[in-house]
Design a protein around this motif. Structure first.
Motif, PDB file in Angstrom:
ATOM      1  N   GLY A 124       0.805  -1.201   0.000  1.00  0.00           N
ATOM      2  CA  GLY A 124       0.000   0.000   0.000  1.00  0.00           C
ATOM      3  C   GLY A 124       0.845   1.261   0.000  1.00  0.00           C
ATOM      4  N   ALA A 125       1.952   1.210   0.730  1.00  0.00           N
ATOM      5  CA  ALA A 125       2.814   2.392   0.821  1.00  0.00           C
ATOM      6  C   ALA A 125       3.394   2.757  -0.539  1.00  0.00           C
ATOM      7  CB  ALA A 125       3.930   2.143   1.835  1.00  0.00           C
ATOM      8  N   ILE A 126       3.964   1.779  -1.219  1.00  0.00           N
ATOM      9  CA  ILE A 126       4.544   2.067  -2.537  1.00  0.00           C
ATOM     10  C   ILE A 126       3.446   2.292  -3.574  1.00  0.00           C
ATOM     11  CG2 ILE A 126       4.765  -0.311  -3.381  1.00  0.00           C
ATOM     12  CD1 ILE A 126       7.562   0.509  -4.444  1.00  0.00           C
ATOM     13  N   GLY A 127       2.240   1.750  -3.292  1.00  0.00           N
ATOM     14  CA  GLY A 127       1.110   1.919  -4.200  1.00  0.00           C
ATOM     15  C   GLY A 127       0.350   3.218  -4.023  1.00  0.00           C
ATOM     16  N   GLY A 128       0.779   4.050  -3.047  1.00  0.00           N
ATOM     17  CA  GLY A 128       0.215   5.382  -2.906  1.00  0.00           C
ATOM     18  C   GLY A 128      -0.994   5.512  -2.013  1.00  0.00           C
ATOM     19  N   VAL A 129      -1.131   4.637  -1.003  1.00  0.00           N
ATOM     20  CA  VAL A 129      -2.315   4.719  -0.144  1.00  0.00           C
ATOM     21  C   VAL A 129      -2.371   6.036   0.629  1.00  0.00           C
ATOM     22  CG1 VAL A 129      -1.310   3.547   1.877  1.00  0.00           C
ATOM     23  CG2 VAL A 129      -3.770   3.404   1.443  1.00  0.00           C
ATOM     24  N   THR A 130      -1.235   6.579   1.016  1.00  0.00           N
ATOM     25  CA  THR A 130      -1.264   7.857   1.732  1.00  0.00           C
ATOM     26  C   THR A 130      -1.621   8.999   0.783  1.00  0.00           C
ATOM     27  OG1 THR A 130       1.158   7.970   1.500  1.00  0.00           O
ATOM     28  CG2 THR A 130       0.283   7.177   3.595  1.00  0.00           C
ATOM     29  N   ASP A 131      -1.189   8.911  -0.458  1.00  0.00           N
ATOM     30  CA  ASP A 131      -1.561   9.931  -1.443  1.00  0.00           C
ATOM     31  C   ASP A 131      -3.069   9.909  -1.702  1.00  0.00           C
ATOM     32  OD1 ASP A 131       1.201  10.881  -2.286  1.00  0.00           O
ATOM     33  OD2 ASP A 131       1.371   8.760  -2.739  1.00  0.00           O
TER      34      ASP A 131
ATOM     35  N   ARG B 236      -3.909  20.110   2.233  1.00  0.00           N
ATOM     36  CA  ARG B 236      -2.826  19.233   2.680  1.00  0.00           C
ATOM     37  C   ARG B 236      -1.726  19.963   3.438  1.00  0.00           C
ATOM     38  NH1 ARG B 236      -0.828  15.604  -1.830  1.00  0.00           N
ATOM     39  NH2 ARG B 236      -3.052  15.605  -2.319  1.00  0.00           N
ATOM     40  N   GLU B 237      -1.572  21.266   3.202  1.00  0.00           N
ATOM     41  CA  GLU B 237      -0.572  21.993   3.988  1.00  0.00           C
ATOM     42  C   GLU B 237      -0.997  22.169   5.438  1.00  0.00           C
ATOM     43  OE1 GLU B 237      -2.896  25.238   1.676  1.00  0.00           O
ATOM     44  OE2 GLU B 237      -2.212  23.166   1.359  1.00  0.00           O
ATOM     45  N   ARG B 238      -2.299  21.943   5.721  1.00  0.00           N
ATOM     46  CA  ARG B 238      -2.777  21.989   7.105  1.00  0.00           C
ATOM     47  C   ARG B 238      -2.872  20.602   7.729  1.00  0.00           C
ATOM     48  NH1 ARG B 238      -7.515  25.717   5.652  1.00  0.00           N
ATOM     49  NH2 ARG B 238      -8.654  23.736   5.677  1.00  0.00           N
TER      50      ARG B 238
ATOM     51  N   LEU C 176       4.615  10.876   2.924  1.00  0.00           N
ATOM     52  CA  LEU C 176       3.751  11.941   3.426  1.00  0.00           C
ATOM     53  C   LEU C 176       4.388  13.313   3.213  1.00  0.00           C
ATOM     54  CD1 LEU C 176       2.677  10.174   6.714  1.00  0.00           C
ATOM     55  CD2 LEU C 176       1.115  10.818   4.873  1.00  0.00           C
ATOM     56  N   ALA C 177       5.656  13.427   3.570  1.00  0.00           N
ATOM     57  CA  ALA C 177       6.345  14.712   3.407  1.00  0.00           C
ATOM     58  C   ALA C 177       6.436  15.100   1.936  1.00  0.00           C
ATOM     59  CB  ALA C 177       7.737  14.632   4.038  1.00  0.00           C
ATOM     60  N   ALA C 178       6.734  14.123   1.079  1.00  0.00           N
ATOM     61  CA  ALA C 178       6.839  14.397  -0.356  1.00  0.00           C
ATOM     62  C   ALA C 178       5.507  14.836  -0.946  1.00  0.00           C
ATOM     63  CB  ALA C 178       7.355  13.157  -1.082  1.00  0.00           C
ATOM     64  N   ALA C 179       4.413  14.431  -0.313  1.00  0.00           N
ATOM     65  CA  ALA C 179       3.067  14.792  -0.786  1.00  0.00           C
ATOM     66  C   ALA C 179       2.620  16.147  -0.267  1.00  0.00           C
ATOM     67  CB  ALA C 179       2.062  13.725  -0.367  1.00  0.00           C
ATOM     68  N   GLY C 180       3.435  16.776   0.560  1.00  0.00           N
ATOM     69  CA  GLY C 180       3.115  18.114   1.029  1.00  0.00           C
ATOM     70  C   GLY C 180       2.620  18.213   2.453  1.00  0.00           C
TER      71      GLY C 180
END
Length: 253
Positions: free
Chosen positions: A130-137, A150-152, A207-211
């Motif tokens: 899931g992590a590499i598949g983008g579940v957090t995105d 997302r910045e908040r 998560l950080a890379a996604a903002g």
């Protein structure tokens, strides 16, 4: 023993908790707060554990969980649904009070999200697939669709298997390196042909890379602490026929 609720400083002011195995009524190999409906534990005992877990975090709320399949998919929850109708997905978000979003884990990384200003929360099950598949995105995109920014958003990565406990083979390493050469930094050399993977750090990086500007890592190893957490890998190494699952919960009052 009362239910142990582990909280993240980043999520102060939001009803949430990362739970382990302390405070439940299961016995034997599932001893403690086993909430896994897919385990071989007594269903009535599992239901009591799920009630206790929800009450420890958001009393009076309705616990909503998924049929987790190690995907990158997220669902938006606007009303509670029956356990038998659980969607096949690995993250869920809501802006509705009274719903306790629950993610089950037994080594994978649970991630809890909140934009308190927008009144939007989310939870994700981030195993390596899931992590590499983008579940957090996917979770962040679904939160934005409900009005979050997302910045908040703040996020916390809960108890999961740590790098020192997570041995993987060369094919696993190459999958991540081919996706992004910079992913090599999440691996340390292990025995010949093997590596030690830092799942928690990789999820935090995504998560950080996604903002997401605030990401907290709890640094708790599910494999190494048998008294506190369930672990699929530990149960496998011990030759046990089944294993318990713990739950991480977030919701709006």
């Amino acid at each position: 023993m009362s239910v142990e609720v582990i909280r993240a400083r980043a999520l102060d002011g939001v009803a949430h908790g990362f739970l382990g195995r302390r405070g439940g009524v299961s016995e034997g190999m599932h001893a403690g707060l086993n909430v896994g409906v897919g385990s071989n534990d007594d269903p009535a005992v599992v239901e009591e554990n799920r009630r206790r877990a929800c009450d420890a975090v958001l009393p009076g709320a309705r616990l909503v969980t998924l049929y987790q399949v190690h995907s990158g998919d997220c669902v938006t929850v606007l009303a509670p649904f029956e356990d038998r109708l659980r969607p096949r997905a690995d993250a869920l978000v809501t802006d509705r009070p009274g719903l306790a979003l629950g993610i089950l884990t037994a080594d994978c990384a649970p991630v809890l999200f909140a934009d308190a200003q927008a009144g939007v929360v989310g939870a994700a099950h981030a195993g390596w697939k899931g992590a590499i598949g983008g579940v957090t995105d996917s979770t962040l995109a679904a939160m934005e669709a409900l009005g979050a920014r997302r910045e908040r958003v703040v996020a916390a990565v809960g108890p999961c298997i740590a790098r020192g406990s997570y041995e993987v083979d060369g094919a696993f390493f190459r999958r991540f390196a081919e996706a992004d050469p910079e992913n090599e930094r999440f691996f340390a050399d292990g025995k010949a042909g093997h590596f030690q993977f830092d799942l928690e750090a990789y999820v935090a990086h995504r998560l950080a890379a996604a903002g997401v500007k605030t990401v907290e890592m709890l640094g708790l190893d599910t494999y190494a602490d048998a008294d506190r957490f369930f672990s699929y890998r530990r149960a496998t190494h011990r030759g046990e026929p089944d294993y318990g699952r713990q739950v991480s919960i977030i919701g709006l009052n």
